[in-house]
Structures are given as structure tokens and as C-alpha cells.
Scaffold this motif. Structure first.
Motif, PDB file in Angstrom:
ATOM      1  N   GLU A  38       0.789  -1.071   0.188  1.00 56.93           N
ATOM      2  CA  GLU A  38      -0.160  -0.024   0.116  1.00 56.93           C
ATOM      3  C   GLU A  38       0.738   1.454  -0.034  1.00 56.93           C
ATOM      4  OE1 GLU A  38      -2.927  -0.240  -0.612  1.00 56.93           O
ATOM      5  OE2 GLU A  38      -3.119  -2.362  -0.497  1.00 56.93           O
ATOM      6  N   ARG A  39       1.746   1.346   0.687  1.00 54.92           N
ATOM      7  CA  ARG A  39       2.759   2.532   0.755  1.00 54.92           C
ATOM      8  C   ARG A  39       3.387   2.653  -0.701  1.00 54.92           C
ATOM      9  NH1 ARG A  39       4.032   0.376   5.890  1.00 54.92           N
ATOM     10  NH2 ARG A  39       5.658  -0.862   5.235  1.00 54.92           N
ATOM     11  N   VAL A  40       3.658   1.579  -1.504  1.00 56.54           N
ATOM     12  CA  VAL A  40       4.212   1.604  -2.696  1.00 56.54           C
ATOM     13  C   VAL A  40       3.286   2.314  -3.593  1.00 56.54           C
ATOM     14  CG1 VAL A  40       4.866   0.364  -4.769  1.00 56.54           C
ATOM     15  CG2 VAL A  40       6.090  -0.110  -2.692  1.00 56.54           C
ATOM     16  N   ARG A  41       1.921   1.803  -3.579  1.00 60.35           N
ATOM     17  CA  ARG A  41       1.026   2.339  -4.191  1.00 60.35           C
ATOM     18  C   ARG A  41       0.893   3.825  -3.969  1.00 60.35           C
ATOM     19  NH1 ARG A  41      -3.162  -2.913  -3.689  1.00 60.35           N
ATOM     20  NH2 ARG A  41      -2.231  -4.070  -5.657  1.00 60.35           N
ATOM     21  N   GLN A  42       0.497   4.273  -2.779  1.00 61.53           N
ATOM     22  CA  GLN A  42       0.465   5.523  -2.375  1.00 61.53           C
ATOM     23  C   GLN A  42       1.567   6.406  -2.743  1.00 61.53           C
ATOM     24  OE1 GLN A  42      -0.683   5.737   1.629  1.00 61.53           O
ATOM     25  NE2 GLN A  42      -1.872   4.056   1.757  1.00 61.53           N
ATOM     26  N   ALA A  43       2.822   5.947  -2.570  1.00 62.08           N
ATOM     27  CA  ALA A  43       3.824   6.460  -3.297  1.00 62.08           C
ATOM     28  C   ALA A  43       3.624   6.835  -4.802  1.00 62.08           C
ATOM     29  CB  ALA A  43       5.116   6.087  -3.094  1.00 62.08           C
ATOM     30  N   ASN A  44       2.986   5.978  -5.604  1.00 58.39           N
ATOM     31  CA  ASN A  44       2.770   6.102  -7.016  1.00 58.39           C
ATOM     32  C   ASN A  44       1.356   6.964  -7.280  1.00 58.39           C
ATOM     33  OD1 ASN A  44       3.535   5.373  -9.621  1.00 58.39           O
ATOM     34  ND2 ASN A  44       1.772   3.919  -9.782  1.00 58.39           N
ATOM     35  N   GLY A  45       0.850   7.499  -6.081  1.00 58.37           N
ATOM     36  CA  GLY A  45      -0.102   8.351  -6.473  1.00 58.37           C
ATOM     37  C   GLY A  45      -1.877   7.751  -6.240  1.00 58.37           C
ATOM     38  N   GLU A  46      -1.600   6.510  -5.849  1.00 58.46           N
ATOM     39  CA  GLU A  46      -2.769   5.596  -5.704  1.00 58.46           C
ATOM     40  C   GLU A  46      -3.235   5.245  -4.060  1.00 58.46           C
ATOM     41  OE1 GLU A  46      -4.767   1.118  -7.258  1.00 58.46           O
ATOM     42  OE2 GLU A  46      -2.391   1.658  -7.482  1.00 58.46           O
ATOM     43  N   PRO A  47      -3.818   6.312  -3.693  1.00 51.76           N
ATOM     44  CA  PRO A  47      -4.342   6.065  -2.253  1.00 51.76           C
ATOM     45  C   PRO A  47      -5.369   5.000  -1.937  1.00 51.76           C
ATOM     46  CG  PRO A  47      -5.440   8.017  -3.165  1.00 51.76           C
ATOM     47  CD  PRO A  47      -4.324   7.722  -4.140  1.00 51.76           C
ATOM     48  N   VAL A  48      -5.179   4.198  -0.998  1.00 52.52           N
ATOM     49  CA  VAL A  48      -5.956   3.090  -0.782  1.00 52.52           C
ATOM     50  C   VAL A  48      -6.479   3.217   0.751  1.00 52.52           C
ATOM     51  CG1 VAL A  48      -5.977   0.446  -0.476  1.00 52.52           C
ATOM     52  CG2 VAL A  48      -4.738   1.789  -2.201  1.00 52.52           C
ATOM     53  N   LEU A  49      -7.891   2.933   1.062  1.00 50.49           N
ATOM     54  CA  LEU A  49      -8.255   2.829   2.306  1.00 50.49           C
ATOM     55  C   LEU A  49      -8.726   1.272   2.356  1.00 50.49           C
ATOM     56  CD1 LEU A  49      -9.327   4.133   4.965  1.00 50.49           C
ATOM     57  CD2 LEU A  49     -11.251   4.510   3.938  1.00 50.49           C
ATOM     58  N   ARG A  50      -8.234   0.723   3.376  1.00 45.75           N
ATOM     59  CA  ARG A  50      -8.675  -0.576   3.869  1.00 45.75           C
ATOM     60  C   ARG A  50      -9.671  -0.607   4.970  1.00 45.75           C
ATOM     61  NH1 ARG A  50      -3.227  -3.240   5.163  1.00 45.75           N
ATOM     62  NH2 ARG A  50      -3.187  -1.151   6.177  1.00 45.75           N
ATOM     63  N   ILE A  51     -10.959  -1.159   4.653  1.00 43.85           N
ATOM     64  CA  ILE A  51     -11.972  -1.256   5.548  1.00 43.85           C
ATOM     65  C   ILE A  51     -12.468  -2.719   6.167  1.00 43.85           C
ATOM     66  CG2 ILE A  51     -14.556  -0.407   6.331  1.00 43.85           C
ATOM     67  CD1 ILE A  51     -14.143   1.829   3.961  1.00 43.85           C
ATOM     68  N   GLY A  52     -12.332  -2.890   7.355  1.00 44.12           N
ATOM     69  CA  GLY A  52     -12.778  -4.203   7.823  1.00 44.12           C
ATOM     70  C   GLY A  52     -14.241  -4.012   8.473  1.00 44.12           C
ATOM     71  N   VAL A  53     -15.111  -5.027   8.089  1.00 40.95           N
ATOM     72  CA  VAL A  53     -16.386  -4.825   8.650  1.00 40.95           C
ATOM     73  C   VAL A  53     -16.740  -6.391   9.400  1.00 40.95           C
ATOM     74  CG1 VAL A  53     -18.787  -4.748   7.652  1.00 40.95           C
ATOM     75  CG2 VAL A  53     -16.945  -3.400   6.634  1.00 40.95           C
ATOM     76  N   LEU A  54     -17.510  -6.353  10.556  1.00 46.68           N
ATOM     77  CA  LEU A  54     -17.818  -7.479  11.202  1.00 46.68           C
ATOM     78  C   LEU A  54     -19.425  -7.535  11.132  1.00 46.68           C
ATOM     79  CD1 LEU A  54     -16.697  -9.562  13.137  1.00 46.68           C
ATOM     80  CD2 LEU A  54     -17.470  -8.201  15.001  1.00 46.68           C
ATOM     81  N   GLY A  55     -19.783  -8.765  10.503  1.00 48.37           N
ATOM     82  CA  GLY A  55     -21.253  -8.907  10.867  1.00 48.37           C
ATOM     83  C   GLY A  55     -22.207  -8.160  10.226  1.00 48.37           C
ATOM     84  N   PRO A  56     -23.190  -7.781  10.687  1.00 47.54           N
ATOM     85  CA  PRO A  56     -24.164  -6.834  10.261  1.00 47.54           C
ATOM     86  C   PRO A  56     -23.752  -5.320  10.308  1.00 47.54           C
ATOM     87  CG  PRO A  56     -24.558  -7.577  12.540  1.00 47.54           C
ATOM     88  CD  PRO A  56     -23.530  -8.402  12.216  1.00 47.54           C
ATOM     89  N   ALA A  57     -22.445  -5.227  10.950  1.00 47.51           N
ATOM     90  CA  ALA A  57     -21.909  -3.767  10.817  1.00 47.51           C
ATOM     91  C   ALA A  57     -21.941  -3.352   9.500  1.00 47.51           C
ATOM     92  CB  ALA A  57     -20.758  -3.708  11.644  1.00 47.51           C
ATOM     93  N   GLU A  58     -21.831  -4.310   8.389  1.00 48.71           N
ATOM     94  CA  GLU A  58     -21.737  -3.995   6.892  1.00 48.71           C
ATOM     95  C   GLU A  58     -22.965  -3.119   6.618  1.00 48.71           C
ATOM     96  OE1 GLU A  58     -21.046  -5.831   2.627  1.00 48.71           O
ATOM     97  OE2 GLU A  58     -21.630  -7.271   4.326  1.00 48.71           O
ATOM     98  N   SER A  59     -24.236  -3.156   7.289  1.00 48.34           N
ATOM     99  CA  SER A  59     -25.297  -2.094   6.862  1.00 48.34           C
ATOM    100  C   SER A  59     -24.853  -1.005   7.015  1.00 48.34           C
ATOM    101  CB  SER A  59     -26.375  -2.806   7.406  1.00 48.34           C
ATOM    102  OG  SER A  59     -26.204  -2.749   9.034  1.00 48.34           O
ATOM    103  N   ALA A  60     -23.754  -0.568   8.239  1.00 47.58           N
ATOM    104  CA  ALA A  60     -23.479   0.908   8.458  1.00 47.58           C
ATOM    105  C   ALA A  60     -22.673   1.482   7.165  1.00 47.58           C
ATOM    106  CB  ALA A  60     -22.783   0.962   9.678  1.00 47.58           C
ATOM    107  N   LEU A  61     -22.461   0.849   6.141  1.00 49.81           N
ATOM    108  CA  LEU A  61     -21.759   1.292   4.993  1.00 49.81           C
ATOM    109  C   LEU A  61     -22.909   1.953   4.179  1.00 49.81           C
ATOM    110  CD1 LEU A  61     -19.416  -1.752   4.219  1.00 49.81           C
ATOM    111  CD2 LEU A  61     -18.635   0.584   4.910  1.00 49.81           C
ATOM    112  N   SER A  62     -22.982   3.329   4.305  1.00 49.41           N
ATOM    113  CA  SER A  62     -24.066   3.754   3.507  1.00 49.41           C
ATOM    114  C   SER A  62     -23.498   4.552   2.312  1.00 49.41           C
ATOM    115  CB  SER A  62     -24.534   5.111   4.399  1.00 49.41           C
ATOM    116  OG  SER A  62     -23.643   5.977   4.319  1.00 49.41           O
ATOM    117  N   ALA A  63     -24.456   4.406   1.212  1.00 53.10           N
ATOM    118  CA  ALA A  63     -24.226   5.100  -0.117  1.00 53.10           C
ATOM    119  C   ALA A  63     -23.726   6.731   0.191  1.00 53.10           C
ATOM    120  CB  ALA A  63     -25.347   4.745  -1.124  1.00 53.10           C
ATOM    121  N   GLU A  64     -24.754   7.244   0.916  1.00 55.04           N
ATOM    122  CA  GLU A  64     -24.475   8.774   1.147  1.00 55.04           C
ATOM    123  C   GLU A  64     -23.035   9.038   1.807  1.00 55.04           C
ATOM    124  OE1 GLU A  64     -26.897   7.103   2.199  1.00 55.04           O
ATOM    125  OE2 GLU A  64     -28.727   7.887   1.246  1.00 55.04           O
ATOM    126  N   ALA A  65     -22.508   8.374   2.719  1.00 54.77           N
ATOM    127  CA  ALA A  65     -21.292   8.470   3.402  1.00 54.77           C
ATOM    128  C   ALA A  65     -20.158   8.169   2.201  1.00 54.77           C
ATOM    129  CB  ALA A  65     -20.964   7.655   4.587  1.00 54.77           C
TER     130      ALA A  65
END
Length: 314
Positions: A100-127
Motif C-alpha cells: 500500500e505504501r508503494v501504491r500511495q507513493a505512486n499516487g494511488e491512495p488506498v483505504l482498507r475497511i474491515g467490517v464485522l457481521g451486520p455492521a456492514e449495513s452501516a456502509l451507507s451510499a451517502e457516506a
């Protein structure tokens, strides 16, 4: 005096071997260790069981030791396996971080999100739209968690943000509360308590209750695991399957009652159990723009929504 030349090689050659372990085999090993089963690990990895078993045998051959004891109840780590699990997680996290550091150094920012069970429903389209508008070049990776680790590897650097439920060990983490959620007992529909308006923990004594994987966070286990004996589960889906087919009981957050309806399973409020909290967690030292930006967008949307990511028909 005549001196005979020696036939001994003045530069002796030492024989040595180096275990060449590739990261993919280590990843397979970690998943099998977390799931305690080749079958469940294969489903999680989206591969078939025979090649996964073969990769584990190859890893054991390369290291020259057994990593698992194969039993009727699943795969149990040996002492060597427990050591490798700790080391492998660190190596995989370091490798992922390097990529990920290599990709970010190349201008490709990455965000890794971990989700547990029903918490996935908190991933809103608006956010998500708010975040993407602010960081149009960012790439988001989503990782599903296991009940063995409520932080989805956050402390080990495997994800940048965890959407999960409390309580757990918060050492080294910053935890942002989204909302409190009461707990429910998931019961078989034909259980005598299934038609009650609420139940207490004491009334569940004598029921089969699901067990969380060994080695899970003690704070997490004490909160979510009811007294009793029953099958070990590593996901909400497995837990609900145990309720349906093994007449077991599992505690779930309110969100699961709306996002995981199962025919034959009844959700009954727990009257005497403290609430859990749906939270966004990050490493305390991580104040990168992507992490803080995503959390800010999610919290801002949650504060202005009653649904908190649950679909209108849920």
C-alpha cells in the motif's frame, strides 16, 4: 625434505537449507488457523478444499514440522503452529503495508475497511459518495471479519478502519461511537421462550449456546458468549445456522434482527444485558487523510439519519 601438497579444499563448502515460504501459503495457513476447519477456510478463500489442504501440507514440509493436529472437531494448532500464526500475521501485515505504501507513493491512495457481521449495513451510499467526492482518486478495499477478532486485524495493520461492535480491547485504538444497540437472543422458533416479549440471561441457562473461537479477545468473549456449551462459530451466519439446525442460542445486536431475517429463527430482546455499540475504530496513531476523512463522512451521515445504513425495507 619433500612436502606433499594437501588435497583438502582450502575453502570448505558448507551445506545449508533455507525455508522458502511464500506469502500465499502463509495467508492460507492463517485462515485455516482462524477458522479451525479446512472446509470453512476454503469457503472464505473461495477455493476448493483439496488444493488448500495440499498447500498446508507443503508448508509443513517446508518448515519440517506439523502445524496442526487434525481431529474430528477440526484443525488444532500445535505449539509450532501457534508461533507461526503470530509471526505470519505480522509478516502478512508488513507485506500488505509495504504494497500500500508503494501504491500511495505512486499516487494511488488506498483505504482498507474491515467490517464485522451486520455492521456492514452501516456502509451507507451517502457516506461513500461524500468520501469519494472529497478523495476522487482513492481506492477502497473491503474485508469481512470473523468473530475471532472484533477489530478485523486493525491493531496488526491489516485494515485501516474497522466497522464493528463493542466491547473489545481498545489498547492503541481510537474508537468513535455511532450508536448504542440493545442485544437480542436468537432462538429457534419452537423454543418455549421464542414468543416472549423479552428474556433474561438467567432464563437461557440450560440452553445450548454458541461458543466463540478459542483465543478471541477475552473482553469480547465475556460479553457475547452466554454460559453453557454448544458449537463453535466464527460468523453470524454460522451462528444462525447453529440456532436453526442445532437448537442453539446466540446473542446478536439489534441491527442483525433487521439485516439477517431467517425463517425458523426468532429474535427476542435481552432484558438484563447491557447494550453494545456500533463503532468506527482506527489506530490511535493513524491520522492519515483517508482514515480521518472516511470516519468524518460516516459520522456526519449517521448523525443525520435514523436508518444508519439499514435499507428502508429492512
Amino acid at each position: 625434505m619433500r612436502i606433499r601438497s594437501s588435497s583438502v579444499d582450502p575453502s570448505p563448502r558448507f551445506r545449508y537449507t533455507v525455508a522458502r515460504v511464500d506469502l500465499r501459503r502463509l495467508q492460507y495457513f492463517v485462515v485455516v488457523a482462524e477458522e479451525g476447519s479446512v472446509g470453512r477456510a476454503a469457503r472464505r478463500l473461495y477455493i476448493s478444499q483439496p488444493p488448500l489442504s495440499q498447500r498446508i501440507r507443503e508448508l509443513e514440509a517446508e518448515l519440517g514440522c506439523a502445524l496442526f493436529v487434525r481431529t474430528a472437531r477440526g484443525m488444532i494448532l500445535t505449539t509450532a503452529g501457534e508461533v507461526l500464526l503470530r509471526e505470519a500475521r505480522g509478516l502478512l501485515a508488513a507485506a500488505a503495508g509495504a504494497v500500500e505504501r508503494v501504491r500511495q507513493a505512486n499516487g494511488e491512495p488506498v483505504l482498507r475497511i474491515g467490517v464485522l457481521g451486520p455492521a456492514e449495513s452501516a456502509l451507507s451510499a451517502e457516506a461513500a459518495r461524500s468520501f469519494i467526492k472529497r478523495y476522487p482518486g482513492a481506492r477502497v478495499q473491503l474485508r469481512q471479519g470473523s468473530l475471532a477478532d472484533p477489530t478485523i486485524g486493525l491493531g496488526r495493520g491489516e485494515v485501516d478502519v474497522a466497522i464493528t461492535f463493542t466491547p473489545f480491547d481498545e489498547t492503541g485504538l481510537a474508537v468513535h461511537v455511532v450508536r448504542a444497540e440493545p442485544l437480542y437472543a436468537a432462538l429457534p422458533m419452537d423454543d418455549p421462550l421464542a414468543d416472549r416479549l423479552s428474556v433474561t440471561s438467567a432464563e437461557l441457562y440450560g440452553h445450548r449456546t454458541v461458543r466463540l473461537p478459542s483465543g478471541a479477545d477475552p473482553i469480547w468473549t465475556e460479553f457475547w458468549q452466554a454460559p453453557g456449551d454448544g458449537p463453535v462459530v466464527r460468523s453470524l451466519g454460522e451462528g444462525l445456522h447453529a440456532v436453526l439446525w442445532q437448537q442453539a442460542v446466540i446473542f446478536v445486536p439489534e441491527r442483525a434482527t433487521r439485516t439477517n431475517p431467517v425463517l425458523g429463527v426468532r429474535y427476542v430482546p435481552l432484558a438484563d444485558h447491557p447494550s453494545t455499540h456500533l463503532v468506527l475504530a482506527r489506530r490511535s496513531a493513524d491520522r492519515s487523510p483517508l482514515v480521518t476523512g472516511y470516519i468524518a463522512a460516516s459520522l456526519a451521515w449517521a448523525q443525520n439519519s435514523d436508518l444508519l445504513g439499514v435499507p428502508p425495507d429492512g
